[in-house]
Design a protein around this motif. Structure first.
Motif, PDB file in Angstrom:
ATOM      1  N   ALA A   1      62.922  28.153  65.454  1.00  0.00           N
ATOM      2  CA  ALA A   1      63.900  27.299  66.138  1.00  0.00           C
ATOM      3  C   ALA A   1      64.847  28.126  66.997  1.00  0.00           C
ATOM      4  N   GLU A   2      65.181  29.310  66.522  1.00  0.00           N
ATOM      5  CA  GLU A   2      66.138  30.146  67.260  1.00  0.00           C
ATOM      6  C   GLU A   2      65.433  31.112  68.216  1.00  0.00           C
ATOM      7  N   GLU A   3      64.136  30.920  68.401  1.00  0.00           N
ATOM      8  CA  GLU A   3      63.361  31.790  69.308  1.00  0.00           C
ATOM      9  C   GLU A   3      63.467  33.257  68.904  1.00  0.00           C
TER      10      GLU A   3
ATOM     11  N   LEU B   1      53.622  27.145  69.856  1.00  0.00           N
ATOM     12  CA  LEU B   1      52.932  26.703  71.076  1.00  0.00           C
ATOM     13  C   LEU B   1      53.276  25.258  71.445  1.00  0.00           C
ATOM     14  N   CYS B   2      53.909  24.542  70.529  1.00  0.00           N
ATOM     15  CA  CYS B   2      54.216  23.113  70.700  1.00  0.00           C
ATOM     16  C   CYS B   2      55.160  22.869  71.886  1.00  0.00           C
ATOM     17  N   GLU B   3      54.959  21.733  72.554  1.00  0.00           N
ATOM     18  CA  GLU B   3      55.839  21.377  73.682  1.00  0.00           C
ATOM     19  C   GLU B   3      57.199  20.906  73.208  1.00  0.00           C
ATOM     20  N   ASN B   4      57.244  20.226  72.080  1.00  0.00           N
ATOM     21  CA  ASN B   4      58.519  19.688  71.584  1.00  0.00           C
ATOM     22  C   ASN B   4      58.753  20.009  70.117  1.00  0.00           C
ATOM     23  N   PRO B   5      58.860  21.291  69.774  1.00  0.00           N
ATOM     24  CA  PRO B   5      59.059  21.600  68.349  1.00  0.00           C
ATOM     25  C   PRO B   5      60.411  21.059  67.872  1.00  0.00           C
ATOM     26  N   VAL B   6      60.436  20.634  66.620  1.00  0.00           N
ATOM     27  CA  VAL B   6      61.673  20.092  66.058  1.00  0.00           C
ATOM     28  C   VAL B   6      62.112  21.000  64.909  1.00  0.00           C
ATOM     29  N   ASP B   7      63.212  21.675  65.057  1.00  0.00           N
ATOM     30  CA  ASP B   7      63.741  22.572  64.009  1.00  0.00           C
ATOM     31  C   ASP B   7      62.676  23.519  63.450  1.00  0.00           C
TER      32      ASP B   7
ATOM     33  N   ALA C   1      53.832  28.934  76.800  1.00  0.00           N
ATOM     34  CA  ALA C   1      54.631  30.054  77.301  1.00  0.00           C
ATOM     35  C   ALA C   1      54.184  31.363  76.665  1.00  0.00           C
ATOM     36  N   ARG C   2      53.411  31.265  75.585  1.00  0.00           N
ATOM     37  CA  ARG C   2      53.009  32.479  74.867  1.00  0.00           C
ATOM     38  C   ARG C   2      51.643  32.307  74.236  1.00  0.00           C
ATOM     39  N   ARG C   3      51.181  33.411  73.648  1.00  0.00           N
ATOM     40  CA  ARG C   3      49.950  33.378  72.880  1.00  0.00           C
ATOM     41  C   ARG C   3      50.262  33.708  71.432  1.00  0.00           C
TER      42      ARG C   3
END
Ligand SMILES: [Zn+2]
Length: 335
Positions: free
Chosen positions: A22-24, A52-58, A113-115
């Motif tokens: 969540a905090e990258e 990889l998800c477009e809309n990750p939640v927490d 955005a990543r692999r």
């Protein structure tokens, strides 16, 4: 679908991973360390989906977007898994597999955005493969995240270990395994029994459920009972050796593990919790001196190592049984 609710146990670890995602702040190279079957692979796949998800939640994958579906289907172009390949002897990961992965990892991600690269069974990389991977981990492609899964962290190159953050996956409690089995429709008493034998690994519990795992434990116990009562004849040993020669190496490894655990139970019954509490009365009846038990445990570890070599399984099984009998008090020829 990949979501954290499907992972059994590991609450604190999951919270930590979710927070990182969540905090990258998910590390570029991480080792998931823990026994076989405790959920490392599932956790790594959920991490991959969330990353990889477009809309990750927490820190959780949404489970609805295209990326989530592709990761779950193992067809996501930016998701790569390296696994050990079966060989005639022990499974291993070869340098060619690592090179192939590196070629992919160097490319710009296609969908995300990543692999994410998972290396399952990282301890099974041979030296050449491990050194090849090391180069990538030393200077990782900026957009690629590596998750190494291992049941034997100490077998990894020190240089790999030192460049990865390690996250430990502990054993799962018997109660959690039992409840999970029950929720999968296993009958309560059977679930209780499997959970005890599984020794903290849900994967093992499932394998036992689907296989003859309970029977293997019985064979291990029966072997030790016969040895302790000096009832093991050469004939019996050759008969068992022939049977075991037909087993898979994995099954023989299970047998060895059960013997080791039963020996520990006999020896440490008074000081620690038993691996096999349901067998207590039969364990009590086995009379082998402590010194001999230690020698037998040592022999078991040695045969475990030999199992990884190209040794003929039938001969190995016979030699193992002979060794146990010899330690217990000498040969008893024929009857
Ligand atoms: Zn998603």
């Amino acid at each position: 679908m990949l979501n954290w609710e499907n992972l059994i146990g590991h609450a604190a670890t999951v919270a930590h991973l979710k927070k990182n995602i969540a905090e990258e702040k998910f590390p570029h190279a991480v080792i998931f360390s823990g026994e076989e079957g405790v959920g490392k692979r599932l956790a790594a796949e959920i991490c991959a989906a969330a990353l990889l998800c477009e809309n990750p939640v927490d820190g959780s994958p949404c489970g609805k977007c295209e990326n989530c579906h592709l990761v779950a289907a193992k067809t996501h172009p930016d998701f790569y898994v390296v696994e050990a390949e079966e060989t005639k002897t022990a499974p291993n990961i070869k340098i060619g597999q690592i090179r192939e992965m590196q070629a992919e990892a160097a490319l710009i991600p296609i969908n995300s955005a990543r692999r994410v690269v998972i290396i399952d069974g990282a301890e099974l990389m041979n030296n050449a493969a491990a050194n090849c991977l090391l180069k990538t981990i030393e200077e990782p492609p900026s957009q690629t995240i590596f998750i190494l899964l291992t049941a034997s962290r100490s077998s990894l190159l020190m240089t790999i270990r030192s460049r990865c953050m390690t996250i430990n996956f502990d054993k799962i409690s018997a109660a959690q395994i039992r409840d999970a089995l029950i929720s999968q429709g296993v009958e309560a008493q059977e679930a209780e029994r499997l959970a005890v034998i599984a020794g903290g690994s849900f994967g093992r519990a499932l394998k036992l459920k689907d296989s003859d795992g309970v029977q293997i434990r019985e064979t291990a116990l029966d072997t030790l009972e016969k040895i302790a009562r000096a009832e093991f004849t050469n004939e019996e040993i050759f008969k068992r050796g022939a049977e075991m020669g037909e087993w898979s190496r994995e099954k023989f490894a299970d047998f060895l593990n059960h013997v080791q655990k039963i020996l520990r139970d006999i020896c440490f019954a008074e000081v620690t919790e038993l691996h096999n509490p349901d067998l207590a009365p039969r364990l009590n009846a086995i009379k082998i001196s402590e010194r001999k038990i230690f020698l037998m445990i040592e022999a078991g570890a040695e045969f475990h190592r030999r199992l990884k070599s190209n040794a003929n399984l039938r001969l190995l099984a016979e030699a193992y049984l002979m060794t146990l009998r010899k330690i217990s008090g000498g040969a008893h020829f024929g009857r």
